[in-house]
Enzyme design. Structure first.
Site, PDB file in Angstrom:
ATOM      1  N   LYS A   1      -2.008   1.028 -20.303  1.00  0.00           N
ATOM      2  CA  LYS A   1      -0.627   0.531 -20.270  1.00  0.00           C
ATOM      3  C   LYS A   1      -0.546  -0.974 -20.006  1.00  0.00           C
ATOM      4  O   LYS A   1       0.543  -1.522 -19.878  1.00  0.00           O
ATOM      5  CB  LYS A   1       0.193   1.304 -19.232  1.00  0.00           C
ATOM      6  CG  LYS A   1      -0.233   1.087 -17.792  1.00  0.00           C
ATOM      7  CD  LYS A   1       0.697   1.828 -16.836  1.00  0.00           C
ATOM      8  CE  LYS A   1       0.196   1.778 -15.409  1.00  0.00           C
ATOM      9  NZ  LYS A   1      -1.155   2.356 -15.223  1.00  0.00           N
TER      10      LYS A   1
ATOM     11  N   TYR B   1      -2.415   4.800  -9.893  1.00  0.00           N
ATOM     12  CA  TYR B   1      -2.962   4.543  -8.557  1.00  0.00           C
ATOM     13  C   TYR B   1      -3.198   5.861  -7.807  1.00  0.00           C
ATOM     14  O   TYR B   1      -2.319   6.722  -7.770  1.00  0.00           O
ATOM     15  CB  TYR B   1      -1.998   3.633  -7.779  1.00  0.00           C
ATOM     16  CG  TYR B   1      -2.464   3.327  -6.380  1.00  0.00           C
ATOM     17  CD1 TYR B   1      -3.497   2.436  -6.161  1.00  0.00           C
ATOM     18  CD2 TYR B   1      -1.871   3.954  -5.285  1.00  0.00           C
ATOM     19  CE1 TYR B   1      -3.934   2.161  -4.873  1.00  0.00           C
ATOM     20  CE2 TYR B   1      -2.303   3.682  -3.996  1.00  0.00           C
ATOM     21  CZ  TYR B   1      -3.336   2.798  -3.798  1.00  0.00           C
ATOM     22  OH  TYR B   1      -3.767   2.523  -2.520  1.00  0.00           O
TER      23      TYR B   1
ATOM     24  N   GLU C   1     -12.194   7.885  -3.725  1.00  0.00           N
ATOM     25  CA  GLU C   1     -12.635   7.545  -2.373  1.00  0.00           C
ATOM     26  C   GLU C   1     -13.382   8.680  -1.669  1.00  0.00           C
ATOM     27  O   GLU C   1     -13.615   8.583  -0.467  1.00  0.00           O
ATOM     28  CB  GLU C   1     -11.455   7.039  -1.541  1.00  0.00           C
ATOM     29  CG  GLU C   1     -11.011   5.685  -2.056  1.00  0.00           C
ATOM     30  CD  GLU C   1      -9.887   5.041  -1.271  1.00  0.00           C
ATOM     31  OE1 GLU C   1      -9.500   3.931  -1.645  1.00  0.00           O
ATOM     32  OE2 GLU C   1      -9.377   5.635  -0.300  1.00  0.00           O
TER      33      GLU C   1
END
Ligand SMILES: *[C@@H]1O[C@H](CO)[C@@H](O)[C@H](O)[C@H]1NC(C)=O
Length: 442
Positions: free
Chosen positions: A167, A197, A332
């Protein structure tokens, strides 16, 4: 009597001068011929010798702009740092980054572009040639910072995969493609993700690059992933020697997770179609299909080629990847956990004794706002001299002296709009160090 002695002395003196200047002239001529015939930067077949290195450095030197003295800044000179930090505040000195259009124009003539931007287009040592590195670079904006990062880590025998956000603006994507087309060993990932995100897409972006990198003919040994706000702290030669010293192990943050993070993989998360947000549902997830508990870490890793291959081939890795797709911020914990599973090449045992913090791993140096403080009170590092974003320090000029004394290969975050002086000094330092590997600047 006195006069003749004086004359004779004078003659002898002159004779010395003649001999001296004669040999100097001869030496300079020989050196010049050497430089002209052997140190031809456009025609390097092997790694250059020492005489040529000096002459190439003069052609490829990167010098920070303005009045700052980077040598002093790197050494931690308070006056020099204060001046540079003040300079950041002066509005007229605010950094304006080169636009995609400027890069499109500049890359029309690739050879001229590489020359103007002073890329090192030859390998600096045999050790580096024999140890190629693969890079996965996941970016979404600021074409200038992407290009400066690429230049800082570029070596002709390495291989670079660029993943840009699906994007991101068309102009940005065009400029990135134009830059990559100027290098035989830099390419855009064959599949691009819309990166949301904290969602799975961030991991998928790296996996797309990893897959492409495995297909390349370059026999790379280690993979390093980076993003647009990273910058290296070491030269390619230093990175190679550090990777060799890992002896086939991976290096990344991997620790027992704090309890607040456990809901991130305890529930099913969704990215609503046509939004760029991830949301939690009430649906609980099955326990992870791995023989170890979940470990937490960072999206940024240093892993062997065998580890990367296993991601696509090992049944446990494949099942875990499948399981992690609907969780929060899998980047993570996915790598951090896989690196503790005994089937993964280069892993560390899942035992607590092998836990490694971001500070002890070499992958990425990050200053967390909550941990900054006084060293004498036990803090791991001093106050950030730039600003903070999402509780992470965006480095300022005053952080450079400390940063360069750490063992990490890369640091995060940099932003030229916050402090371009620190990036410029890092560029100047790394280029000097690449050509003067033995000189200690501290
Ligand atoms: C920068 O500082 C160093 C160390 O004080 C000094 O040797 C050098 O000459 C200075 N460079 C310039 C360009 O002023």
């Amino acid at each position: 009597m006195l006069l003749t002695r004086l004359k004779r002395n004078l003659c002898r003196k002159h004779l010395h001068t003649y001999i001296f200047s004669g040999s100097l002239l001869l030496f300079l001529t020989v050196a010049l011929i050497n430089v002209i015939t052997e140190c031809n930067i456009n025609n390097i077949n092997e790694t250059p010798n020492r005489v040529c290195m000096a002459s190439y450095y003069m052609t490829l030197i990167l010098t920070a702009s303005g009045e700052k003295n980077c040598t002093r800044i790197i050494r931690g000179d308070d006056n020099e740092i204060r001046k540079a930090l003040l300079n950041n505040l002066i509005v007229k000195n605010r950094k304006v980054c080169a636009s995609p259009k400027e890069y499109l124009d500049a890359t029309k003539d690739c050879k001229a572009f590489r020359k103007k931007r002073k890329y090192i287009e030859f390998s600096l040592s045999k050790e580096e040639v024999d140890f190629p590195i693969a890079y996965s670079m996941v970016i979404h904006d600021n074409v200038e910072m992407f290009e400066r990062l690429l230049r800082a880590i570029y070596a002709p025998h390495n291989i670079y995969c660029i993943h840009m956000d699906k994007k991101s603006p068309e102009s940005f994507q065009e400029a990135v493609r134009a830059i990559t087309s100027c290098f035989h060993n830099v390419f855009v990932a064959s599949k691009l993700e819309n990166v949301v995100y904290a969602s799975w897409s961030r991991v998928q972006a790296d996996l797309n690059c990893m897959k492409n990198l495995l297909q390349s003919k370059v026999e790379w040994k280690y993979l390093i992933n980076t993003c647009g706000t990273d910058f290296p702290l070491k030269t390619n030669a230093e990175i190679v020697s550090t990777l060799k010293s890992l002896n086939g192990k991976n290096s990344m943050e991997s620790e027992s997770p704090p309890s607040f993070k456990k809901r991130r993989w305890g529930y099913h998360y969704v990215v609503k179609p046509d939004t760029n947000y991830i949301a939690r549902t009430d649906i609980k997830k099955e326990p992870p299909p791995v023989p170890v508990p979940i470990f937490s870490g960072s999206a940024y890793i240093v892993v062997t080629v065998e580890f990367v291959k296993a991601l696509f081939e090992n049944p446990i890795a494949k099942q875990f990847i499948q399981w992690a797709k609907d969780t929060y911020s899998p980047d993570e914990y996915l790598w951090a956990t896989l690196n503790r599973v005994a089937v993964m090449p280069g892993y560390l045992p899942a035992h607590l004794k092998y836990d490694i913090s971001d500070i002890n791993a070499i992958a990425r140096l990050v200053k967390w706002q909550s941990l900054e403080g006084e060293l004498k009170n036990g803090a791991p590092y001093k106050q950030c001299t730039g600003t903070h974003r999402r509780e992470v320090c965006i480095y300022g000029t005053g952080d450079l002296n400390w940063m360069l004394q750490q063992h990490h290969l890369f640091a995060n975050k940099f932003d030229p709009h916050v402090d371009d002086n620190v990036i410029q000094c890092l560029e100047e330092y790394l280029r000097y160090k690449a050509f003067h590997p033995l000189v200690d600047l501290f």
